[in-house]
Motif scaffolding. Structure first.
Motif, PDB file in Angstrom:
ATOM      1  N   GLN A  37      -9.931  -8.169   3.489  1.00 61.05           N
ATOM      2  CA  GLN A  37      -9.197  -7.979   2.240  1.00 61.05           C
ATOM      3  C   GLN A  37      -9.234  -6.502   1.842  1.00 61.05           C
ATOM      4  OE1 GLN A  37     -10.846 -10.688  -0.611  1.00 61.05           O
ATOM      5  NE2 GLN A  37     -10.776 -12.436   0.774  1.00 61.05           N
ATOM      6  N   GLU A  38      -8.727  -5.644   2.725  1.00 62.23           N
ATOM      7  CA  GLU A  38      -8.757  -4.217   2.459  1.00 62.23           C
ATOM      8  C   GLU A  38      -7.946  -3.867   1.222  1.00 62.23           C
ATOM      9  OE1 GLU A  38      -9.099  -2.497   7.048  1.00 62.23           O
ATOM     10  OE2 GLU A  38      -7.287  -2.178   5.880  1.00 62.23           O
ATOM     11  N   GLU A  39      -8.407  -2.842   0.529  1.00 62.49           N
ATOM     12  CA  GLU A  39      -7.607  -2.338  -0.579  1.00 62.49           C
ATOM     13  C   GLU A  39      -6.328  -1.730  -0.019  1.00 62.49           C
ATOM     14  OE1 GLU A  39      -9.408   0.985  -2.550  1.00 62.49           O
ATOM     15  OE2 GLU A  39     -10.376   1.689  -0.720  1.00 62.49           O
ATOM     16  N   LYS A  40      -5.312  -1.671  -0.835  1.00 61.40           N
ATOM     17  CA  LYS A  40      -3.992  -1.214  -0.395  1.00 61.40           C
ATOM     18  C   LYS A  40      -3.940   0.318  -0.387  1.00 61.40           C
ATOM     19  CE  LYS A  40      -1.356  -5.063  -0.100  1.00 61.40           C
ATOM     20  NZ  LYS A  40      -0.358  -5.363   0.953  1.00 61.40           N
ATOM     21  N   VAL A  41      -4.710   0.900   0.534  1.00 58.31           N
ATOM     22  CA  VAL A  41      -4.824   2.353   0.619  1.00 58.31           C
ATOM     23  C   VAL A  41      -4.832   2.770   2.081  1.00 58.31           C
ATOM     24  CG1 VAL A  41      -6.338   4.341   0.203  1.00 58.31           C
ATOM     25  CG2 VAL A  41      -6.062   2.600  -1.567  1.00 58.31           C
ATOM     26  N   LEU A  42      -4.182   3.886   2.385  1.00 64.65           N
ATOM     27  CA  LEU A  42      -4.241   4.492   3.710  1.00 64.65           C
ATOM     28  C   LEU A  42      -4.423   5.995   3.531  1.00 64.65           C
ATOM     29  CD1 LEU A  42      -3.643   4.023   6.898  1.00 64.65           C
ATOM     30  CD2 LEU A  42      -1.500   5.193   6.333  1.00 64.65           C
ATOM     31  N   ASN A  43      -5.432   6.552   4.167  1.00 64.50           N
ATOM     32  CA  ASN A  43      -5.697   7.986   4.110  1.00 64.50           C
ATOM     33  C   ASN A  43      -5.268   8.614   5.436  1.00 64.50           C
ATOM     34  OD1 ASN A  43      -6.944   7.690   1.521  1.00 64.50           O
ATOM     35  ND2 ASN A  43      -8.764   6.916   2.564  1.00 64.50           N
ATOM     36  N   PHE A  44      -4.269   9.491   5.372  1.00 66.57           N
ATOM     37  CA  PHE A  44      -3.603  10.017   6.566  1.00 66.57           C
ATOM     38  C   PHE A  44      -3.742  11.529   6.611  1.00 66.57           C
ATOM     39  CE2 PHE A  44       0.855  10.657   8.620  1.00 66.57           C
ATOM     40  CZ  PHE A  44       0.294  10.817   9.867  1.00 66.57           C
ATOM     41  N   TYR A  45      -4.181  12.053   7.763  1.00 66.61           N
ATOM     42  CA  TYR A  45      -4.414  13.486   7.963  1.00 66.61           C
ATOM     43  C   TYR A  45      -3.495  13.960   9.087  1.00 66.61           C
ATOM     44  CZ  TYR A  45      -7.538  17.638   7.772  1.00 66.61           C
ATOM     45  OH  TYR A  45      -8.088  18.890   7.579  1.00 66.61           O
ATOM     46  N   ASN A  46      -2.550  14.860   8.779  1.00 65.45           N
ATOM     47  CA  ASN A  46      -1.494  15.219   9.716  1.00 65.45           C
ATOM     48  C   ASN A  46      -1.351  16.733   9.800  1.00 65.45           C
ATOM     49  OD1 ASN A  46       0.730  14.974  11.426  1.00 65.45           O
ATOM     50  ND2 ASN A  46       2.164  14.385   9.812  1.00 65.45           N
ATOM     51  N   TRP A  47      -0.708  17.197  10.861  1.00 61.97           N
ATOM     52  CA  TRP A  47      -0.299  18.601  10.924  1.00 61.97           C
ATOM     53  C   TRP A  47       0.652  18.904   9.757  1.00 61.97           C
ATOM     54  CZ3 TRP A  47      -2.110  22.253  14.186  1.00 61.97           C
ATOM     55  CH2 TRP A  47      -2.738  21.849  15.366  1.00 61.97           C
ATOM     56  N   SER A  48       0.619  20.136   9.288  1.00 63.04           N
ATOM     57  CA  SER A  48       1.515  20.523   8.200  1.00 63.04           C
ATOM     58  C   SER A  48       2.957  20.536   8.698  1.00 63.04           C
ATOM     59  CB  SER A  48       1.129  21.906   7.662  1.00 63.04           C
ATOM     60  OG  SER A  48       1.166  22.873   8.693  1.00 63.04           O
ATOM     61  N   ASP A  49       3.889  20.191   7.800  1.00 61.83           N
ATOM     62  CA  ASP A  49       5.324  20.201   8.091  1.00 61.83           C
ATOM     63  C   ASP A  49       5.650  19.379   9.328  1.00 61.83           C
ATOM     64  OD1 ASP A  49       7.982  20.855   7.674  1.00 61.83           O
ATOM     65  OD2 ASP A  49       7.876  22.674   8.904  1.00 61.83           O
ATOM     66  N   TYR A  50       5.103  18.159   9.395  1.00 65.61           N
ATOM     67  CA  TYR A  50       5.247  17.369  10.616  1.00 65.61           C
ATOM     68  C   TYR A  50       5.531  15.902  10.297  1.00 65.61           C
ATOM     69  CZ  TYR A  50       4.401  16.793  15.675  1.00 65.61           C
ATOM     70  OH  TYR A  50       4.530  16.567  17.026  1.00 65.61           O
ATOM     71  N   ILE A  51       6.496  15.698   9.379  1.00 67.80           N
ATOM     72  CA  ILE A  51       6.850  14.339   8.986  1.00 67.80           C
ATOM     73  C   ILE A  51       8.253  14.363   8.377  1.00 67.80           C
ATOM     74  CG2 ILE A  51       5.930  14.455   6.623  1.00 67.80           C
ATOM     75  CD1 ILE A  51       4.744  11.610   7.160  1.00 67.80           C
ATOM     76  N   ALA A  52       8.941  13.252   8.437  1.00 67.68           N
ATOM     77  CA  ALA A  52      10.258  13.163   7.795  1.00 67.68           C
ATOM     78  C   ALA A  52      10.082  12.997   6.282  1.00 67.68           C
ATOM     79  CB  ALA A  52      11.046  11.990   8.365  1.00 67.68           C
ATOM     80  N   PRO A  53      11.074  13.403   5.497  1.00 66.89           N
ATOM     81  CA  PRO A  53      10.916  13.395   4.031  1.00 66.89           C
ATOM     82  C   PRO A  53      10.623  12.028   3.435  1.00 66.89           C
ATOM     83  CG  PRO A  53      12.836  14.684   4.680  1.00 66.89           C
ATOM     84  CD  PRO A  53      12.360  13.990   5.914  1.00 66.89           C
ATOM     85  N   ASP A  54      11.142  10.959   4.058  1.00 69.39           N
ATOM     86  CA  ASP A  54      11.017   9.640   3.443  1.00 69.39           C
ATOM     87  C   ASP A  54      10.064   8.700   4.179  1.00 69.39           C
ATOM     88  OD1 ASP A  54      12.520   9.299   5.705  1.00 69.39           O
ATOM     89  OD2 ASP A  54      14.185   8.246   4.729  1.00 69.39           O
ATOM     90  N   THR A  55       9.354   9.194   5.181  1.00 68.36           N
ATOM     91  CA  THR A  55       8.487   8.320   5.987  1.00 68.36           C
ATOM     92  C   THR A  55       7.456   7.611   5.127  1.00 68.36           C
ATOM     93  OG1 THR A  55       8.737   9.807   7.890  1.00 68.36           O
ATOM     94  CG2 THR A  55       6.951   8.198   7.980  1.00 68.36           C
ATOM     95  N   ILE A  56       6.733   8.369   4.351  1.00 67.13           N
ATOM     96  CA  ILE A  56       5.647   7.783   3.559  1.00 67.13           C
ATOM     97  C   ILE A  56       6.206   6.940   2.416  1.00 67.13           C
ATOM     98  CG2 ILE A  56       3.792   8.359   1.937  1.00 67.13           C
ATOM     99  CD1 ILE A  56       3.040  10.642   3.808  1.00 67.13           C
ATOM    100  N   ALA A  57       7.218   7.446   1.740  1.00 71.63           N
ATOM    101  CA  ALA A  57       7.782   6.704   0.606  1.00 71.63           C
ATOM    102  C   ALA A  57       8.301   5.337   1.050  1.00 71.63           C
ATOM    103  CB  ALA A  57       8.907   7.514  -0.036  1.00 71.63           C
ATOM    104  N   ASN A  58       8.979   5.295   2.190  1.00 74.36           N
ATOM    105  CA  ASN A  58       9.502   4.022   2.688  1.00 74.36           C
ATOM    106  C   ASN A  58       8.385   3.062   3.078  1.00 74.36           C
ATOM    107  OD1 ASN A  58      12.104   4.917   2.316  1.00 74.36           O
ATOM    108  ND2 ASN A  58      12.461   5.442   4.454  1.00 74.36           N
ATOM    109  N   PHE A  59       7.337   3.604   3.684  1.00 78.17           N
ATOM    110  CA  PHE A  59       6.196   2.770   4.068  1.00 78.17           C
ATOM    111  C   PHE A  59       5.510   2.192   2.837  1.00 78.17           C
ATOM    112  CE2 PHE A  59       1.572   2.479   4.843  1.00 78.17           C
ATOM    113  CZ  PHE A  59       1.562   1.514   5.842  1.00 78.17           C
ATOM    114  N   GLU A  60       5.305   3.018   1.831  1.00 81.82           N
ATOM    115  CA  GLU A  60       4.657   2.543   0.606  1.00 81.82           C
ATOM    116  C   GLU A  60       5.488   1.466  -0.084  1.00 81.82           C
ATOM    117  OE1 GLU A  60       2.056   6.364  -0.967  1.00 81.82           O
ATOM    118  OE2 GLU A  60       4.184   6.261  -1.497  1.00 81.82           O
ATOM    119  N   LYS A  61       6.789   1.690  -0.141  1.00 83.35           N
ATOM    120  CA  LYS A  61       7.673   0.732  -0.809  1.00 83.35           C
ATOM    121  C   LYS A  61       7.654  -0.622  -0.117  1.00 83.35           C
ATOM    122  CE  LYS A  61      12.502   0.126  -2.279  1.00 83.35           C
ATOM    123  NZ  LYS A  61      13.854   0.749  -2.301  1.00 83.35           N
ATOM    124  N   GLU A  62       7.650  -0.605   1.198  1.00 84.33           N
ATOM    125  CA  GLU A  62       7.698  -1.858   1.945  1.00 84.33           C
ATOM    126  C   GLU A  62       6.375  -2.613   1.935  1.00 84.33           C
ATOM    127  OE1 GLU A  62       8.048  -3.082   6.601  1.00 84.33           O
ATOM    128  OE2 GLU A  62       9.640  -1.825   5.776  1.00 84.33           O
TER     129      GLU A  62
END
Length: 373
Positions: A30-55
């Protein structure tokens, strides 16, 4: 169950003795609804995280870094709090061998079926059985040029048969100095490329091999006008640099940006005849990740065809997603410097396991090159 929620620890007496159950173990599923993500700078699409969170309803805490050394130091220290980190495959191999990573639970990753078997076999050279790593994007170290400046500067001298000669062969580098020659400011990129050019193993431990690299680099050092892992892009775009070692995606982004400038420059990433040096940027799970289930949910989400394609459309690095190709902008999907042919992929060396010894040897050789000593 109500009693379990109210106490932190309970004892159970079994036929084999006393077993301790902690509240965290009881609630592991029963994990809390949290994900901690560590990425290279400037290395993601603008809506990747927002879409994942929404879904999913999972809140993403997103942090960035700018060197593999920083990431590795955090993993070595432990208790980073991160659930997914972005590690280049060679570093990830060292981290896995050091017990810093958690093996994947492939039963939670049905979208692995979308990944190209050819690329999976290439990364398996570093990650046997694809046990720890899920590819985010991949690319290769190569050479990019300002076509018009190079032709004008070389004059009657023909372009070399192998693009690596432009920066590693003194005959070419000496001519091109006047319009600017650039190397990446990174031993973990320059030294493998030099070893590849000399047809030496990228993971060699022979001192003679590093001496050969040092001799070759010393011969071209007088003609190198810039050593940078960032500035070369803008310098290609504005015409103040004519040839540069670089990452395939960055060179393609420089090409795209140059077409939008008033003083348009004809930038072209090249595919060396002897092949580039392939790298994989991979999602991995730290050994002590607090939200392991959410980490797998996120990885599986990224491997959706349309999600992987969105990363490529933004960053101009290839993704490994076969059914995702139809969602990639056609001009990008059909660009052979972003998606090379199977023959070109097989011609590439793959950056292998990083080790403290190889880091020392590479750093020593690169420092000598950079200082010009």
């Amino acid at each position: 169950m109500e009693l379990i929620k109210k106490i932190k620890t309970m004892l159970a007496v079994t036929a084999f003795g006393i077993v301790f159950f902690t509240a965290s173990a009881v609630n592991a599923q029963q994990e809390e609804k949290v994900l901690n993500f560590y990425n290279w700078s400037d290395y993601i699409a603008p809506d990747t995280i927002a879409n994942f969170e929404k879904e999913t309803g999972i809140k993403v805490n997103y942090d960035v870094f700018d060197s593999s050394e920083i990431l590795h130091a955090k993993l070595m220290a432990g208790r980073t709090g991160y659930d997914v980190v972005m590690s280049s495959s060679g570093w990830a191999r060292m981290q896995a061998d050091g017990g810093l990573l958690r093996p994947l639970d492939k039963s939670l990753l049905p979208n692995l079926k979308n990944l190209d078997p050819l690329l999976q076999s290439q990364i398996a050279k570093v990650d046997p059985d694809n046990k720890f790593m899920v590819t985010w994007l991949w690319g290769y170290i190569t050479v990019g040029i300002n076509v018009d400046l190079v032709k004008r500067t070389l004059g009657s001298t023909p372009m070399p048969d192998d693009a690596w000669d432009l920066i590693f062969n003194p005959s070419y580098a000496a001519k091109l100095k006047s319009c600017g020659v650039s190397f990446l400011d990174s031993p973990s990129e320059v030294i493998p490329a030099a070893l590849h050019y000399l047809h030496l193993p990228l993971n060699t431990t022979k001192q003679a091999d590093y001496d050969a690299v040092s001799t070759m680099l010393a011969a071209v050092r007088p003609y190198v006008t810039l050593i940078s892992s960032t500035g070369y892009m803008s310098n290609l775009e504005d015409g103040s640099l004519c040839v540069s070692m670089g990452w395939s995606g960055d060179l393609n982004r420089a090409q795209r940006q140059a077409t939008m400038m008033v003083n348009k420059q004809n930038i072209k990433p090249l595919m060396p005849k002897s092949g580039g040096v392939m790298f994989f940027d991979t999602m991995v799970i730290p050994k002590d990740a607090p939200h392991v289930k959410n980490a797998h949910i996120f990885m599986n989400y990224i491997m959706r065809p349309e999600v992987h394609a969105a990363l490529t459309n933004k960053l101009l690095y290839a993704n490994p997603n076969l059914p995702g190709r139809k969602f990639v902008t056609p001009s990008i999907a059909n660009n052979p410097t972003i998606f090379p042919s199977e023959a070109e992929i097989l011609a590439m060396d793959v950056q292998g396991k990083v080790s403290p010894f190889l880091l020392r040897m590479g750093s020593r050789t690169f420092t000598k090159f950079k200082s010009g000593l």
